[in-house]
Design a protein around this motif. Structure first.
Motif, short mmCIF file in Angstrom:
data_model
loop_
_atom_site.label_atom_id
_atom_site.label_comp_id
_atom_site.label_asym_id
_atom_site.label_seq_id
_atom_site.Cartn_x
_atom_site.Cartn_y
_atom_site.Cartn_z
N PHE A 100 0.86 -1.19 0.00
CA PHE A 100 0.00 0.00 0.00
C PHE A 100 0.89 1.23 0.00
N GLY A 101 0.27 2.38 -0.05
CA GLY A 101 0.99 3.64 0.09
C GLY A 101 2.13 3.79 -0.92
N PHE A 102 3.31 4.11 -0.40
CA PHE A 102 4.48 4.36 -1.25
C PHE A 102 5.22 3.07 -1.66
N ASP A 103 4.67 1.92 -1.33
CA ASP A 103 5.36 0.65 -1.62
C ASP A 103 5.82 0.48 -3.06
N PRO A 104 5.02 0.88 -4.08
CA PRO A 104 5.46 0.65 -5.47
C PRO A 104 6.72 1.43 -5.88
N ILE A 105 7.10 2.44 -5.11
CA ILE A 105 8.29 3.22 -5.52
C ILE A 105 9.46 3.05 -4.54
N PHE A 106 9.34 2.10 -3.61
CA PHE A 106 10.43 1.90 -2.64
C PHE A 106 11.07 0.53 -2.79
N LYS A 107 12.37 0.55 -3.08
CA LYS A 107 13.13 -0.69 -3.23
C LYS A 107 14.09 -0.81 -2.05
N PRO A 108 13.85 -1.77 -1.16
CA PRO A 108 14.72 -1.91 0.00
C PRO A 108 16.13 -2.33 -0.40
N GLU A 109 17.09 -1.90 0.38
CA GLU A 109 18.50 -2.22 0.15
C GLU A 109 18.72 -3.72 0.04
N GLY A 110 19.47 -4.13 -0.99
CA GLY A 110 19.80 -5.54 -1.14
C GLY A 110 18.75 -6.34 -1.90
N PHE A 111 17.73 -5.68 -2.39
CA PHE A 111 16.67 -6.37 -3.14
C PHE A 111 16.46 -5.70 -4.50
N ASP A 112 16.03 -6.53 -5.47
CA ASP A 112 15.75 -6.00 -6.79
C ASP A 112 14.27 -5.72 -6.99
N ARG A 113 13.50 -5.87 -5.95
CA ARG A 113 12.06 -5.68 -6.05
C ARG A 113 11.62 -4.59 -5.09
N THR A 114 10.51 -3.95 -5.44
CA THR A 114 9.93 -2.96 -4.53
C THR A 114 9.13 -3.70 -3.46
N PHE A 115 8.76 -2.99 -2.41
CA PHE A 115 7.89 -3.58 -1.38
C PHE A 115 6.59 -4.06 -2.01
N ALA A 116 6.13 -3.37 -3.05
CA ALA A 116 4.86 -3.75 -3.69
C ALA A 116 4.97 -5.03 -4.51
N GLU A 117 6.21 -5.48 -4.73
CA GLU A 117 6.42 -6.74 -5.45
C GLU A 117 6.70 -7.89 -4.49
N MET A 118 6.49 -7.65 -3.21
CA MET A 118 6.74 -8.68 -2.20
C MET A 118 5.43 -9.12 -1.56
N THR A 119 5.45 -10.33 -0.99
CA THR A 119 4.30 -10.75 -0.20
C THR A 119 4.37 -10.02 1.15
N THR A 120 3.28 -10.04 1.86
CA THR A 120 3.27 -9.40 3.19
C THR A 120 4.34 -10.01 4.09
N GLU A 121 4.49 -11.34 4.02
CA GLU A 121 5.48 -12.02 4.86
C GLU A 121 6.90 -11.57 4.51
N GLU A 122 7.19 -11.46 3.20
CA GLU A 122 8.52 -11.00 2.78
C GLU A 122 8.78 -9.58 3.25
N LYS A 123 7.79 -8.72 3.04
CA LYS A 123 7.94 -7.32 3.44
C LYS A 123 8.15 -7.23 4.96
N ASN A 124 7.37 -7.99 5.71
CA ASN A 124 7.48 -7.96 7.18
C ASN A 124 8.87 -8.31 7.69
N LYS A 125 9.58 -9.18 6.95
CA LYS A 125 10.90 -9.61 7.41
C LYS A 125 11.92 -8.48 7.38
N ILE A 126 11.73 -7.52 6.49
CA ILE A 126 12.76 -6.49 6.29
C ILE A 126 12.25 -5.07 6.44
N SER A 127 10.97 -4.91 6.64
CA SER A 127 10.42 -3.56 6.61
C SER A 127 10.55 -2.84 7.97
N HIS A 128 10.40 -1.54 7.91
CA HIS A 128 10.31 -0.68 9.10
C HIS A 128 9.24 -1.19 10.07
N ARG A 129 8.05 -1.50 9.53
CA ARG A 129 6.97 -1.96 10.41
C ARG A 129 7.27 -3.35 10.97
#
Ligand code: ITT
Ligand code: NA
Length: 184
Positions: free
Chosen positions: A139-168
């Protein structure tokens, strides 16, 4: 155990639910609006909101105040992220960064848990702003944010994947660790 998450954002609620589910803690979304003051830090916004709600809500609850901080924009939108998202959307951020080579940015999440006292948990995720939106998850700004060390944006990850590395995810981890140690 059941935990009330006071938020208007179903994306945040989904992430917290998924995070706590395997720990045997059920998170449910409570829709209640609260004042979000203009302040310099997410911590101040979260603390004010939590203390305000504490006088009006029965029992423990938590809330989450987050922001996207873009280096080339001197930390903007930061504490103004919700307003900027509502008005300009992520396209506005892409536009502001047109021709900018420094794409560095980070997300920060502040969780305020109230159980008669205030407990603050924070998490941060560093990365960069892409040049175009990618992905349809999150949601939100996820489609334009690519976390360090990944080739995908948060919006290209599952919730579980995002949860492992995200701020939240990181703030939730600190929260969960605290709960484990402090709940009898
Ligand atoms: P609340 O009711 O919980 O306050 P909100 O969406 O207004 O929900 P914030 O006040 O924390 O949330 O505003 C943060 C803004 O940043 C908002 O526009 C969100 O969509 C966005 N945001 C927050 N966390 C994000 C994440 O993990 N990924 C992408 N965007 C996020
Ligand atoms: Na908000």
């Amino acid at each position: 155990m059941r935990l009330a998450f006071i938020t208007s954002n179903p994306g945040k609620a989904e992430e917290a639910k998924k995070y706590f589910e395997p720990l045997g803690i059920e998170v449910y979304q409570l829709h209640m609006s609260y004042p979000e003051i203009q302040a310099d830090t997410l911590e101040e916004v979260a603390e004010y909101g939590a203390r305000w709600l504490a006088e009006r809500v029965e029992g423990p609850f938590f809330l989450d105040d987050s922001g996207l901080f873009v280096e080339a924009l001197k930390g903007f939108p930061g504490v103004y992220s919700a307003y900027v998202y509502k008005t300009l959307g992520y396209w506005g951020i892409l536009k502001l960064l047109e021709g900018e080579s420094n794409r560095r940015a980070y997300f920060k999440s502040v969780i305020a848990y109230w159980d008669g006292e205030l407990h603050i948990f924070t998490g941060r995720a560093d990365g960069e702003i892409t040049t175009e939106p990618k992905g349809s998850g999150g949601f939100g700004f996820d489609p334009i944010f690519k976390p360090e060390g990944f080739d995908r944006t948060f919006a290209e990850m599952t919730t579980e994947e995002k949860n492992k590395i995200s701020h939240r995810g990181r703030a939730l981890k600190a929260f969960a660790t605290w709960l484990k140690e402090n709940l009898k």
